[in-house]
Design a protein around this motif. Structure first.
Motif, PDB file in Angstrom:
ATOM      1  N   GLY A  42       7.974  -3.426  -9.377  1.00  0.00           N
ATOM      2  CA  GLY A  42       9.269  -3.205  -8.744  1.00  0.00           C
ATOM      3  C   GLY A  42       9.127  -2.246  -7.583  1.00  0.00           C
ATOM      4  N   GLU A  43      10.238  -2.015  -6.881  1.00  0.00           N
ATOM      5  CA  GLU A  43      10.179  -1.181  -5.684  1.00  0.00           C
ATOM      6  C   GLU A  43      10.450   0.290  -5.951  1.00  0.00           C
ATOM      7  OE1 GLU A  43      11.358  -3.529  -1.861  1.00  0.00           O
ATOM      8  OE2 GLU A  43      12.820  -4.007  -3.424  1.00  0.00           O
ATOM      9  N   GLY A  44      10.905   0.597  -7.165  1.00  0.00           N
ATOM     10  CA  GLY A  44      11.277   1.973  -7.486  1.00  0.00           C
ATOM     11  C   GLY A  44      10.079   2.870  -7.787  1.00  0.00           C
ATOM     12  N   LEU A  73       4.595  -7.956  -9.133  1.00  0.00           N
ATOM     13  CA  LEU A  73       4.543  -8.898 -10.259  1.00  0.00           C
ATOM     14  C   LEU A  73       5.938  -9.233 -10.763  1.00  0.00           C
ATOM     15  CD1 LEU A  73       1.416  -7.497 -12.073  1.00  0.00           C
ATOM     16  CD2 LEU A  73       1.617  -9.623 -10.784  1.00  0.00           C
ATOM     17  N   ASP A  74       6.874  -8.341 -10.455  1.00  0.00           N
ATOM     18  CA  ASP A  74       8.270  -8.661 -10.780  1.00  0.00           C
ATOM     19  C   ASP A  74       8.722  -9.734  -9.783  1.00  0.00           C
ATOM     20  OD1 ASP A  74       7.890  -6.505  -8.804  1.00  0.00           O
ATOM     21  OD2 ASP A  74      10.048  -6.663  -8.542  1.00  0.00           O
ATOM     22  N   GLY A  75       9.592 -10.610 -10.238  1.00  0.00           N
ATOM     23  CA  GLY A  75      10.146 -11.585  -9.300  1.00  0.00           C
ATOM     24  C   GLY A  75       9.183 -12.669  -8.861  1.00  0.00           C
ATOM     25  N   LYS A  97       0.819  -1.222   0.000  1.00  0.00           N
ATOM     26  CA  LYS A  97       0.000   0.000   0.000  1.00  0.00           C
ATOM     27  C   LYS A  97       0.852   1.271   0.000  1.00  0.00           C
ATOM     28  CE  LYS A  97      -2.112  -1.113   3.830  1.00  0.00           C
ATOM     29  NZ  LYS A  97      -1.553  -2.467   3.954  1.00  0.00           N
ATOM     30  N   THR A  98       1.738   1.371   0.982  1.00  0.00           N
ATOM     31  CA  THR A  98       2.506   2.604   1.137  1.00  0.00           C
ATOM     32  C   THR A  98       3.401   2.851  -0.079  1.00  0.00           C
ATOM     33  OG1 THR A  98       2.432   2.203   3.509  1.00  0.00           O
ATOM     34  CG2 THR A  98       4.005   3.856   2.749  1.00  0.00           C
ATOM     35  N   THR A  99       4.020   1.785  -0.572  1.00  0.00           N
ATOM     36  CA  THR A  99       4.872   1.901  -1.756  1.00  0.00           C
ATOM     37  C   THR A  99       4.054   2.354  -2.972  1.00  0.00           C
ATOM     38  OG1 THR A  99       6.172   0.078  -0.841  1.00  0.00           O
ATOM     39  CG2 THR A  99       6.565   0.618  -3.140  1.00  0.00           C
ATOM     40  N   THR A 100       2.870   1.781  -3.128  1.00  0.00           N
ATOM     41  CA  THR A 100       2.013   2.152  -4.254  1.00  0.00           C
ATOM     42  C   THR A 100       1.612   3.627  -4.146  1.00  0.00           C
ATOM     43  OG1 THR A 100       1.225  -0.124  -4.435  1.00  0.00           O
ATOM     44  CG2 THR A 100      -0.153   1.576  -5.458  1.00  0.00           C
TER      45      THR A 100
HETATM   46  N1  LIG Z   1       9.423  -6.202  -5.881  1.00  0.00           N
HETATM   47  C1  LIG Z   1       8.429  -5.420  -5.488  1.00  0.00           C
HETATM   48  N2  LIG Z   1       8.317  -5.080  -4.207  1.00  0.00           N
HETATM   49  C2  LIG Z   1       7.302  -4.289  -3.829  1.00  0.00           C
HETATM   50  C3  LIG Z   1       6.325  -3.815  -4.761  1.00  0.00           C
HETATM   51  N3  LIG Z   1       5.431  -3.065  -4.077  1.00  0.00           N
HETATM   52  C4  LIG Z   1       5.830  -3.079  -2.782  1.00  0.00           C
HETATM   53  N4  LIG Z   1       6.952  -3.804  -2.632  1.00  0.00           N
HETATM   54  C5  LIG Z   1       7.697  -4.095  -1.381  1.00  0.00           C
HETATM   55  O1  LIG Z   1       6.862  -4.801  -0.472  1.00  0.00           O
HETATM   56  C6  LIG Z   1       7.173  -4.448   0.864  1.00  0.00           C
HETATM   57  C7  LIG Z   1       5.905  -4.019   1.598  1.00  0.00           C
HETATM   58  O2  LIG Z   1       5.448  -2.827   0.998  1.00  0.00           O
HETATM   59  P1  LIG Z   1       4.649  -1.694   1.799  1.00  0.00           P
HETATM   60  O3  LIG Z   1       4.361  -0.619   0.820  1.00  0.00           O
HETATM   61  O4  LIG Z   1       5.355  -1.334   3.034  1.00  0.00           O
HETATM   62  O5  LIG Z   1       3.333  -2.493   2.151  1.00  0.00           O
HETATM   63  P2  LIG Z   1       2.091  -2.014   3.044  1.00  0.00           P
HETATM   64  O6  LIG Z   1       0.884  -2.627   2.464  1.00  0.00           O
HETATM   65  O7  LIG Z   1       2.107  -0.546   3.181  1.00  0.00           O
HETATM   66  O8  LIG Z   1       2.445  -2.716   4.437  1.00  0.00           O
HETATM   67  P3  LIG Z   1       1.852  -2.357   5.896  1.00  0.00           P
HETATM   68  O9  LIG Z   1       1.983  -0.880   6.079  1.00  0.00           O
HETATM   69  O10 LIG Z   1       2.739  -3.137   6.822  1.00  0.00           O
HETATM   70  O11 LIG Z   1       0.450  -2.836   5.940  1.00  0.00           O
HETATM   71  C8  LIG Z   1       8.234  -3.369   0.776  1.00  0.00           C
HETATM   72  O12 LIG Z   1       9.487  -3.942   0.976  1.00  0.00           O
HETATM   73  C9  LIG Z   1       8.103  -2.850  -0.641  1.00  0.00           C
HETATM   74  O13 LIG Z   1       9.303  -2.310  -1.141  1.00  0.00           O
HETATM   75  C10 LIG Z   1       6.468  -4.214  -6.142  1.00  0.00           C
HETATM   76  O14 LIG Z   1       5.670  -3.878  -7.034  1.00  0.00           O
HETATM   77  N5  LIG Z   1       7.531  -5.016  -6.431  1.00  0.00           N
END
Ligand SMILES: Nc1nc2c(ncn2[C@@H]2O[C@H](COP(=O)(O)OP(=O)(O)OP(=O)(O)O)[C@@H](O)[C@H]2O)c(=O)[nH]1
Ligand SMILES: [Mg+2]
Length: 317
Positions: free
Chosen positions: A296-298, A270-272, A128-131
């Motif tokens: 990805g994470e970027g 979806l990567d990896g 979620k937060t990353t998105t």
């Molecule tokens: N490879 C990859 N990693 C991702 C992607 N999206 C998120 N991540 C990774 O997944 C992990 C969890 O991501 P968060 O964005 O912290 O997830 P969240 O849903 O906010 O998690 P909570 O706040 O704990 O509920 C992090 O290490 C991110 O970098 C993606 O599209 N690809």
């Protein structure tokens, strides 16, 4: 046309790279499914069914695909196994476009809703937060005035993580201390955003609470408080799903959409993973559009989902 095709080329490369594991998985299974066969017959169709199911496409969607291929084979009489990939690509693309959800063109916002309020939901760790960070980057790049709200107050690290994204992207964030009322954070964020003429507000929420009922109650409370500032907010409730969990992602979508109103989906990671086929099942099954995919994470690794591009990338040469 120049700039546009440049960007779409980059987009395609990221997509192809991101889906490479899924593609390898599907193709090695397909190769085995048609080994020693020149013609698509019942045995090949049986094998194909197994390929799709074990590639996380899901049983219902797999059966629909097989039925379509069967019809094509019956109509065209003799279909070689070499033609099977093209047939799959066409039939899956058509199936997905028949589900009444439109693909978004790009990272655009409806002009009549300002600020446009996006509430991001999903269980813990799905991305979620990353998105949110990636979305903020795209909207900012498009010249929009973006506001973030740190309504995941369940853990201190959650607020910090969103602060880091807000700094990286260069957009304001509204937060309170850990443990404060998430609805109150949402209220503050919408108030600030409105006062500052923001174009879009993105609200982070907690995925981990003591139990599911608590989580759903909290989401409802946040929504109700938002309406005090902007009566038709949230405009978008974006459910984030972790694609690398395959059928679990599908199950989560079922449970979440039954418990709370969701009108957009994002499938991440979806990567990896070799389980990218799950996007086909999700896109086919739910009447809620898959709007974004995470590759990805970027910052740049979020794409607007396009059914045709996705299927082409997976089954293309
Ligand atoms: N490879 C990859 N990693 C991702 C992607 N999206 C998120 N991540 C990774 O997944 C992990 C969890 O991501 P968060 O964005 O912290 O997830 P969240 O849903 O906010 O998690 P909570 O706040 O704990 O509920 C992090 O290490 C991110 O970098 C993606 O599209 N690809
Ligand atoms: Mg988070």
């Amino acid at each position: 046309m120049g700039i546009f095709s440049f960007f779409s080329k980059e987009k395609k490369e990221t997509l192809d790279k991101g889906l490479s594991k899924t593609k390898e998985n599907v193709f090695s299974k397909l190769t085995r499914a048609i080994a020693g066969k020149s013609k698509v017959d019942d045995e090949v169709l049986d094998n194909l069914e197994e390929v799709l199911i074990t590639s996380d496409v899901g049983v219902d969607t797999t059966l629909k695909i097989i039925e379509r291929i069967e019809k094509r084979v019956a109509r065209d009489k003799y279909v070689t196994t070499q033609e099977l990939t093209t047939l799959l690509r066409d039939e899956i693309a058509t199936l997905l476009t028949e589900n009444n959800t439109e693909d978004a063109e790009s990272f655009t916002l409806p002009e009549d809703k300002k600020p446009y309020v996006i509430m991001v939901v999903g269980v813990n760790g799905v991305g979620k937060t990353t998105t949110i960070g990636k979305l903020a980057y795209q909207f900012k790049k498009a010249g929009k005035n973006v506001y973030l709200g740190a309504a995941d107050t369940f853990r201190a690290a959650a607020v910090e993580q969103l602060v880091i994204w807000s700094e990286r992207v260069g957009v304001p964030i509204v937060k309170q201390k850990m443990g404060s009322d998430p609805a109150s954070v949402a209220f503050d964020t919408l108030s600030s955003a409105k006062a500052n003429n923001a174009d879009v507000v993105i609200i982070d929420t907690a995925g981990r609470l003591h139990n599911k009922i608590n989580l759903m109650n909290e989401l409802t409370k946040i929504k109700n408080v938002m309406k005090k500032v902007i009566p038709d907010a949230p405009h978008e409730v974006l459910l984030v799903l972790d694609g690398s969990t395959g059928q679990n992602a599908f199950e989560q979508a079922k449970q979440f959409t039954a418990a709370t109103e969701v009108n957009a989906l994002a499938v991440t990671k979806l990567d990896g993973t070799a389980k990218g086929g799950v996007v086909i099942g999700i896109s086919d099954h739910f009447r809620i559009p898959v709007k974004y995919i995470g590759l990805g994470e970027g910052m740049e690794d979020l794409q607007v989902f396009n059914k045709k591009e996705f299927v082409n990338s997976l089954f293309g040469e």
